[in-house]
Design a protein around this motif. Structure first.
Motif, PDB file in Angstrom:
ATOM      1  N   ASP A  85       0.838  -1.200   0.000  1.00  0.00           N
ATOM      2  CA  ASP A  85       0.000   0.000   0.000  1.00  0.00           C
ATOM      3  C   ASP A  85       0.881   1.262   0.000  1.00  0.00           C
ATOM      4  O   ASP A  85       0.545   2.264  -0.639  1.00  0.00           O
ATOM      5  CB  ASP A  85      -0.916  -0.036   1.227  1.00  0.00           C
ATOM      6  CG  ASP A  85      -1.887   1.119   1.242  1.00  0.00           C
ATOM      7  OD1 ASP A  85      -2.704   1.212   0.297  1.00  0.00           O
ATOM      8  OD2 ASP A  85      -1.812   1.947   2.174  1.00  0.00           O
ATOM      9  N   ALA A  86       2.017   1.186   0.690  1.00  0.00           N
ATOM     10  CA  ALA A  86       2.948   2.327   0.723  1.00  0.00           C
ATOM     11  C   ALA A  86       3.502   2.586  -0.685  1.00  0.00           C
ATOM     12  O   ALA A  86       3.579   3.741  -1.142  1.00  0.00           O
ATOM     13  CB  ALA A  86       4.092   2.049   1.696  1.00  0.00           C
ATOM     14  N   VAL A  87       3.881   1.526  -1.393  1.00  0.00           N
ATOM     15  CA  VAL A  87       4.423   1.706  -2.751  1.00  0.00           C
ATOM     16  C   VAL A  87       3.324   2.211  -3.690  1.00  0.00           C
ATOM     17  O   VAL A  87       3.573   3.034  -4.575  1.00  0.00           O
ATOM     18  CB  VAL A  87       5.062   0.390  -3.262  1.00  0.00           C
ATOM     19  CG1 VAL A  87       5.393   0.473  -4.739  1.00  0.00           C
ATOM     20  CG2 VAL A  87       6.323   0.089  -2.454  1.00  0.00           C
ATOM     21  N   LYS A  88       2.101   1.769  -3.444  1.00  0.00           N
ATOM     22  CA  LYS A  88       0.976   2.270  -4.250  1.00  0.00           C
ATOM     23  C   LYS A  88       0.853   3.793  -4.095  1.00  0.00           C
ATOM     24  O   LYS A  88       0.660   4.522  -5.076  1.00  0.00           O
ATOM     25  CB  LYS A  88      -0.316   1.590  -3.767  1.00  0.00           C
ATOM     26  CG  LYS A  88      -1.473   1.711  -4.707  1.00  0.00           C
ATOM     27  CD  LYS A  88      -2.558   0.762  -4.234  1.00  0.00           C
ATOM     28  CE  LYS A  88      -3.931   1.356  -4.463  1.00  0.00           C
ATOM     29  NZ  LYS A  88      -4.962   0.603  -3.758  1.00  0.00           N
ATOM     30  N   ALA A  89       1.009   4.267  -2.863  1.00  0.00           N
ATOM     31  CA  ALA A  89       0.945   5.714  -2.609  1.00  0.00           C
ATOM     32  C   ALA A  89       2.077   6.436  -3.342  1.00  0.00           C
ATOM     33  O   ALA A  89       1.885   7.533  -3.870  1.00  0.00           O
ATOM     34  CB  ALA A  89       1.024   5.981  -1.105  1.00  0.00           C
ATOM     35  N   ALA A  90       3.249   5.809  -3.394  1.00  0.00           N
ATOM     36  CA  ALA A  90       4.383   6.431  -4.095  1.00  0.00           C
ATOM     37  C   ALA A  90       4.109   6.493  -5.592  1.00  0.00           C
ATOM     38  O   ALA A  90       4.366   7.515  -6.237  1.00  0.00           O
ATOM     39  CB  ALA A  90       5.664   5.636  -3.831  1.00  0.00           C
ATOM     40  N   MET A  91       3.567   5.397  -6.156  1.00  0.00           N
ATOM     41  CA  MET A  91       3.333   5.352  -7.600  1.00  0.00           C
ATOM     42  C   MET A  91       2.277   6.366  -8.026  1.00  0.00           C
ATOM     43  O   MET A  91       2.279   6.830  -9.171  1.00  0.00           O
ATOM     44  CB  MET A  91       2.929   3.940  -8.037  1.00  0.00           C
ATOM     45  CG  MET A  91       4.027   2.904  -7.854  1.00  0.00           C
ATOM     46  SD  MET A  91       5.651   3.440  -8.439  1.00  0.00           S
ATOM     47  CE  MET A  91       5.422   3.292 -10.208  1.00  0.00           C
ATOM     48  N   ALA A  92       1.399   6.730  -7.109  1.00  0.00           N
ATOM     49  CA  ALA A  92       0.357   7.712  -7.433  1.00  0.00           C
ATOM     50  C   ALA A  92       0.953   9.091  -7.716  1.00  0.00           C
ATOM     51  O   ALA A  92       0.355   9.889  -8.436  1.00  0.00           O
ATOM     52  CB  ALA A  92      -0.655   7.794  -6.294  1.00  0.00           C
ATOM     53  N   VAL A  93       2.145   9.373  -7.149  1.00  0.00           N
ATOM     54  CA  VAL A  93       2.753  10.690  -7.391  1.00  0.00           C
ATOM     55  C   VAL A  93       4.046  10.608  -8.208  1.00  0.00           C
ATOM     56  O   VAL A  93       4.587  11.637  -8.600  1.00  0.00           O
ATOM     57  CB  VAL A  93       3.026  11.456  -6.066  1.00  0.00           C
ATOM     58  CG1 VAL A  93       1.744  11.646  -5.279  1.00  0.00           C
ATOM     59  CG2 VAL A  93       4.075  10.758  -5.230  1.00  0.00           C
ATOM     60  N   ALA A  94       4.540   9.390  -8.450  1.00  0.00           N
ATOM     61  CA  ALA A  94       5.807   9.244  -9.207  1.00  0.00           C
ATOM     62  C   ALA A  94       5.589   9.691 -10.644  1.00  0.00           C
ATOM     63  O   ALA A  94       4.521   9.458 -11.219  1.00  0.00           O
ATOM     64  CB  ALA A  94       6.262   7.786  -9.176  1.00  0.00           C
ATOM     65  N   PRO A  95       6.594  10.332 -11.252  1.00  0.00           N
ATOM     66  CA  PRO A  95       6.427  10.743 -12.652  1.00  0.00           C
ATOM     67  C   PRO A  95       6.254   9.525 -13.559  1.00  0.00           C
ATOM     68  O   PRO A  95       6.885   8.486 -13.328  1.00  0.00           O
ATOM     69  CB  PRO A  95       7.728  11.485 -12.968  1.00  0.00           C
ATOM     70  CG  PRO A  95       8.679  11.160 -11.871  1.00  0.00           C
ATOM     71  CD  PRO A  95       7.880  10.728 -10.687  1.00  0.00           C
ATOM     72  N   GLU A  96       5.407   9.664 -14.580  1.00  0.00           N
ATOM     73  CA  GLU A  96       5.151   8.573 -15.550  1.00  0.00           C
ATOM     74  C   GLU A  96       6.453   8.056 -16.149  1.00  0.00           C
ATOM     75  O   GLU A  96       6.589   6.886 -16.468  1.00  0.00           O
ATOM     76  CB  GLU A  96       4.280   9.089 -16.703  1.00  0.00           C
ATOM     77  CG  GLU A  96       2.808   9.277 -16.358  1.00  0.00           C
ATOM     78  CD  GLU A  96       2.056   7.954 -16.284  1.00  0.00           C
ATOM     79  OE1 GLU A  96       2.554   6.955 -16.845  1.00  0.00           O
ATOM     80  OE2 GLU A  96       0.989   7.923 -15.643  1.00  0.00           O
TER      81      GLU A  96
END
Ligand code: UD1
Ligand code: MG
Length: 486
Positions: A85-96
């Motif tokens: 879930d933590a990595v999911k939160a990171a991917m939501a803001v990580a640049p494409e």
């Protein structure tokens, strides 16, 4: 280190509650040899990727945003539901554009950048969906176990201790909590991780299972347990990691020419600088931005914080904070430099000397239980036993200025603000409330001024060298016989 690791986006997980630490502060702010755990991870992440790491935090760890504002970007995990879930939160803001993601755990602080670079290379070589570090460990307790195919080649999955069968608990290979992912694949699949039926948490290592479902390679970098991949979940593991790091730091200093009488009992922060021929006796604690010059000896039991010490000094069983000490100074035993003190060359501070926010010019002697605060003390002045700058009137602090070659008799009280000119003297037990001009003698309570009998020898023009045995400040005794019994 591999040049090609550049460009990987480092994500650092630091949103967990760290409940096993039983602490009011976030786990990753706990320090190892003077630096918060997370700072080590951020440094390794930056070194390997050349990029600003993205730190995942949650409301209970929001203080991290303030502490590391200059060093990282941040992604919010609203509720810490698990590492996936933590990595999911990171991917939501990580640049494409982030097509490779390095995931580090904030609680695995000693991880080395060159090992991370190897992991990046390994993933690329096989175009794996997941590359992870697997550690052979005879103490796997509390950690995720690596379950392999019967021939030992393939990583099948990672099983968390809480979810493991008794057979799986016997496995002596653990997941280090350090991964490199194919970014596009991770973005597609991170939302598919299901909660563990046992704990209800979303486990990041479940991605191994998803990669196998997708028939994408999972590769593992297998390493022996050298302590640098230890995860820290409780204070006992914190102490073990600190011991590991301390040995690394001390070894580095010893090989660079520092003598440690007992390196197992010498505590040097990772930020401290030591020149060659420094000698550290047992029980020495050196913290923060301390630096120590060549040939200086720090005696047993000394604690030195954020202080710069010159060459060939001897500091004996003393406490020094946020101060500066020039070359060939002797301090101690049992002296205390409080913040903003500056001690000139060849000065000697002895038993129970306390100095605060003061400048002592070269050659000052302050041998016995005395306090100098908010003062300037001129060259070669002798501070008699029991001398005190009375710098505080109950409301404000006041300054004391003492000239060169001044002789302060035992038990002199200098009621600030007050100024003593070059070569001035005070009688034992004097309470000095008014300025004393150069070469004059102040006597009594409150002190009155007179010319000393041997004035010619004590004027500024002929500042005397303090005699080696004149450090108790007694020569005015003859003139103040009425109080010599005090
Ligand atoms: C994790 C791994 C385990 C591995 C071990 C290595 C999982 C499920 N398990 O276990 O396989 O052997 O690390 O040290 O990943 N975090 C978040 N958000 C959350 C939960 C955790 O950001 O919701 C962060 C924590 O702050 C911590 C890191 O992720 O920095 C690891 O979490 P932790 O709870 O310590 O996992 P472990 O039980 O150590
Ligand atoms: Mg952990």
């Amino acid at each position: 280190m591999s040049q090609t690791s550049e460009g990987v986006l480092p994500v650092v997980l630091a949103a967990g509650l760290g409940t096993r630490m039983k602490s009011r502060q976030p786990k990753v702010l706990h320090e190892l040899c003077g630096r918060p755990m997370l700072a080590f991870v951020l440094a390794a992440a930056r070194e390997v990727s050349g990029r600003r790491p993205l730190v995942v935090y949650s409301p209970p760890t929001a203080v991290l945003k303030d502490v590391f504002a200059d060093e990282a970007d941040f992604a919010l995990q609203p509720t810490p539901l698990g590492t996936a879930d933590a990595v999911k939160a990171a991917m939501a803001v990580a640049p494409e554009s982030a097509d490779e993601i390095l995931v580090l755990s904030g609680d695995v602080p000693l991880v080395q950048a060159d090992l991370l670079a190897e992991l990046v290379d390994m993933r690329r070589a096989r175009n794996a969906a997941v590359a992870l570090i697997a550690v052979r460990s005879s103490e796997p307790e509390g950690l995720g176990r690596v379950v392999r195919s019967d021939d030992g080649g393939q990583v099948l999955r990672i099983v968390e201790e809480k979810d493991a069968t008794p057979d799986e608990l016997e496995i002596e290979e653990i997941n280090a909590g350090v991964y490199v992912f194919d970014g596009a694949w991770l973005r597609r699949r991170i939302g598919d991780v299901k909660a563990s039926p046992v704990s209800g948490e979303f486990y990041l290592p479940e991605l191994v299972t998803l990669a196998r479902e997708d028939r994408r390679p999972v590769v593992s970098l297998e390493v022996e347990d050298d302590g640098t991949l230890a995860g820290i979940n409780d204070r006992s593991q914190l102490a073990r990691a600190e011991l590991e790091l301390r040995m690394i730091i001390n070894e580095r200093h010893m090989l660079a020419g520092v003598t440690m009488v007992d390196p197992f009992r010498t505590y040097v922060d990772v930020t401290v600088e030591l020149a060659s021929d420094v000698v550290l006796e047992p029980g020495v604690v050196l913290r923060g931005s301390t630096s120590i010059g060549q040939g200086t000896r720090i005696g047993a039991g000394s604690q030195i914080i954020d202080t710069v010490i010159g060459r060939d000094c001897f500091i004996w069983a003393s406490m020094l904070e946020s101060s500066e000490v020039e070359d060939e100074v002797q301090i101690g035993p049992f002296s205390h430099l409080r913040p903003k003190s500056s001690i000139g060359r060849k000065a000697k501070l002895g038993n129970f000397a306390e100095v605060k926010a003061s400048r002592l010019e070269p050659g000052v002697q302050q041998h016995h239980f005395s306090y100098i605060g908010d003062a300037d003390v001129g060259e070669r002045t002798n501070v008699g036993a029991g001398t005190i700058t009375c710098n505080y009137d109950g409301v404000k602090k006041h300054h004391t200025k003492i000239g060169k070659g001044v002789f302060l008799g035992s038990d002199t009280m200098l009621v600030a603000p007050v100024e003593l000119g070059d070569g001035a003297r005070t009688g034992a037990g004097s309470v000095v409330t008014k300025d004393v001009p150069a070469g004059m003698l102040a006597l009594g309570v409150p002190a009155r001024l007179r010319k000393p009998r041997a004035q010619a020898e004590t004027t500024a023009a002929a500042v005397p060298e303090p005699a080696a045995d004149a450090d108790t400040g007694s020569p005015a005794v003859e003139e103040t016989a009425e109080r010599s019994h005090r």
